[in-house]
Design a protein around this motif. Structure first.
Motif, PDB file in Angstrom:
ATOM      1  N   LEU A  62      -7.827  -0.992 -22.206  1.00 28.55           N
ATOM      2  CA  LEU A  62      -6.611  -0.227 -21.683  1.00 28.55           C
ATOM      3  C   LEU A  62      -5.868   0.644 -22.427  1.00 28.55           C
ATOM      4  O   LEU A  62      -5.648   1.771 -22.029  1.00 28.55           O
ATOM      5  N   ARG A  65      -7.872   3.862 -22.959  1.00 28.37           N
ATOM      6  CA  ARG A  65      -7.750   4.629 -21.626  1.00 28.37           C
ATOM      7  C   ARG A  65      -6.714   5.252 -21.330  1.00 28.37           C
ATOM      8  O   ARG A  65      -6.642   6.417 -21.114  1.00 28.37           O
ATOM      9  N   TRP A  75       2.461   0.504 -16.684  1.00 28.46           N
ATOM     10  CA  TRP A  75       1.636  -0.291 -16.203  1.00 28.46           C
ATOM     11  C   TRP A  75       2.310  -1.154 -14.945  1.00 28.46           C
ATOM     12  O   TRP A  75       1.862  -1.176 -13.691  1.00 28.46           O
ATOM     13  N   GLU A  79       1.371  -0.822 -11.040  1.00 28.77           N
ATOM     14  CA  GLU A  79       0.808  -2.014  -9.987  1.00 28.77           C
ATOM     15  C   GLU A  79       1.893  -2.329  -8.949  1.00 28.77           C
ATOM     16  O   GLU A  79       1.472  -2.562  -7.731  1.00 28.77           O
ATOM     17  N   CYS A  82       1.016   0.375  -6.282  1.00 23.65           N
ATOM     18  CA  CYS A  82      -0.292  -0.221  -5.812  1.00 23.65           C
ATOM     19  C   CYS A  82       0.042  -1.126  -4.522  1.00 23.65           C
ATOM     20  O   CYS A  82      -0.475  -1.006  -3.444  1.00 23.65           O
ATOM     21  N   VAL A  89      -5.799  -1.711  -7.939  1.00 27.94           N
ATOM     22  CA  VAL A  89      -5.268  -1.053  -8.965  1.00 27.94           C
ATOM     23  C   VAL A  89      -6.639  -0.188  -9.528  1.00 27.94           C
ATOM     24  O   VAL A  89      -6.322   0.944 -10.027  1.00 27.94           O
ATOM     25  N   ALA A  90      -7.803  -0.467  -9.437  1.00 23.27           N
ATOM     26  CA  ALA A  90      -9.109   0.176  -9.994  1.00 23.27           C
ATOM     27  C   ALA A  90      -9.150   1.526  -9.299  1.00 23.27           C
ATOM     28  O   ALA A  90      -9.425   2.555  -9.767  1.00 23.27           O
ATOM     29  N   ALA A  91      -8.615   1.587  -7.891  1.00 20.15           N
ATOM     30  CA  ALA A  91      -8.887   3.034  -7.475  1.00 20.15           C
ATOM     31  C   ALA A  91      -7.732   3.701  -7.438  1.00 20.15           C
ATOM     32  O   ALA A  91      -7.827   5.005  -7.588  1.00 20.15           O
ATOM     33  N   TRP A  92      -6.551   3.137  -8.013  1.00 18.49           N
ATOM     34  CA  TRP A  92      -5.274   3.884  -8.351  1.00 18.49           C
ATOM     35  C   TRP A  92      -5.572   4.643  -9.666  1.00 18.49           C
ATOM     36  O   TRP A  92      -5.197   5.658 -10.026  1.00 18.49           O
ATOM     37  N   TRP A  93      -6.219   3.953 -10.588  1.00 17.72           N
ATOM     38  CA  TRP A  93      -6.432   4.405 -11.890  1.00 17.72           C
ATOM     39  C   TRP A  93      -7.297   5.543 -11.705  1.00 17.72           C
ATOM     40  O   TRP A  93      -7.342   6.569 -12.572  1.00 17.72           O
ATOM     41  N   ARG A  94      -8.333   5.538 -11.024  1.00 13.96           N
ATOM     42  CA  ARG A  94      -9.475   6.696 -10.737  1.00 13.96           C
ATOM     43  C   ARG A  94      -8.649   7.974 -10.150  1.00 13.96           C
ATOM     44  O   ARG A  94      -8.834   8.943 -10.698  1.00 13.96           O
TER      45      ARG A  94
END
Length: 124
Positions: A62, A65, A75, A79, A82, A89-94
């Motif tokens: 992390l 990235r 973070w 969160e 989200c 959270v993985a969709a938010w990151w993308r």
């Protein structure tokens, strides 16, 4: 909403999950503690919180990235947002990394509470 966020410290409690069972919303920490929101109702708004230990090690993947600067503040904010958007959270990151989308209707405050970084966020 600004007044409620401005007084956020008064509405947060730290304890065990059992002690905070009646919080409006909670965030669980990696050391077994829990942070709970006990603020008044805000008609028309939903609330979410996220908390992390300020001195927690940033996972190396992390950090690579997203960088280390203000990591736990970014973070916990991501969160919390989200949770309000019901987005994994993985969709938010993308889509956004750890940034806040410019068109978000949410409002938030990130603060230090003892050894923790906590973000309190509201969305209509």
């Amino acid at each position: 909403m600004p007044a409620l966020l401005g007084a956020a410290e008064r509405h947060l409690r730290v304890g065990t999950p059992a002690e905070l069972a009646y919080a409006v919303t909670r965030s669980h920490l990696d050391d077994g503690r829990c942070v709970g929101w006990y603020g008044p109702a805000a008609p028309g708004w939903r609330v979410a919180i996220d908390a992390e230990r300020a001195d927690a090690e940033i996972p190396p993947a992390l950090a690579r990235r997203f960088g280390r600067a203000d990591f736990w503040a970014r973070w916990t904010r991501a969160e919390s947002l989200c949770k309000l958007a019901a987005v994994p959270v993985a969709a938010w990151w993308r889509r956004h990394g750890l940034a806040v989308p410019p068109d978000t209707p949410a409002v938030w405050r990130t603060l230090r509470v003892d050894d923790l970084v906590v973000t309190v966020a509201f969305a209509p």
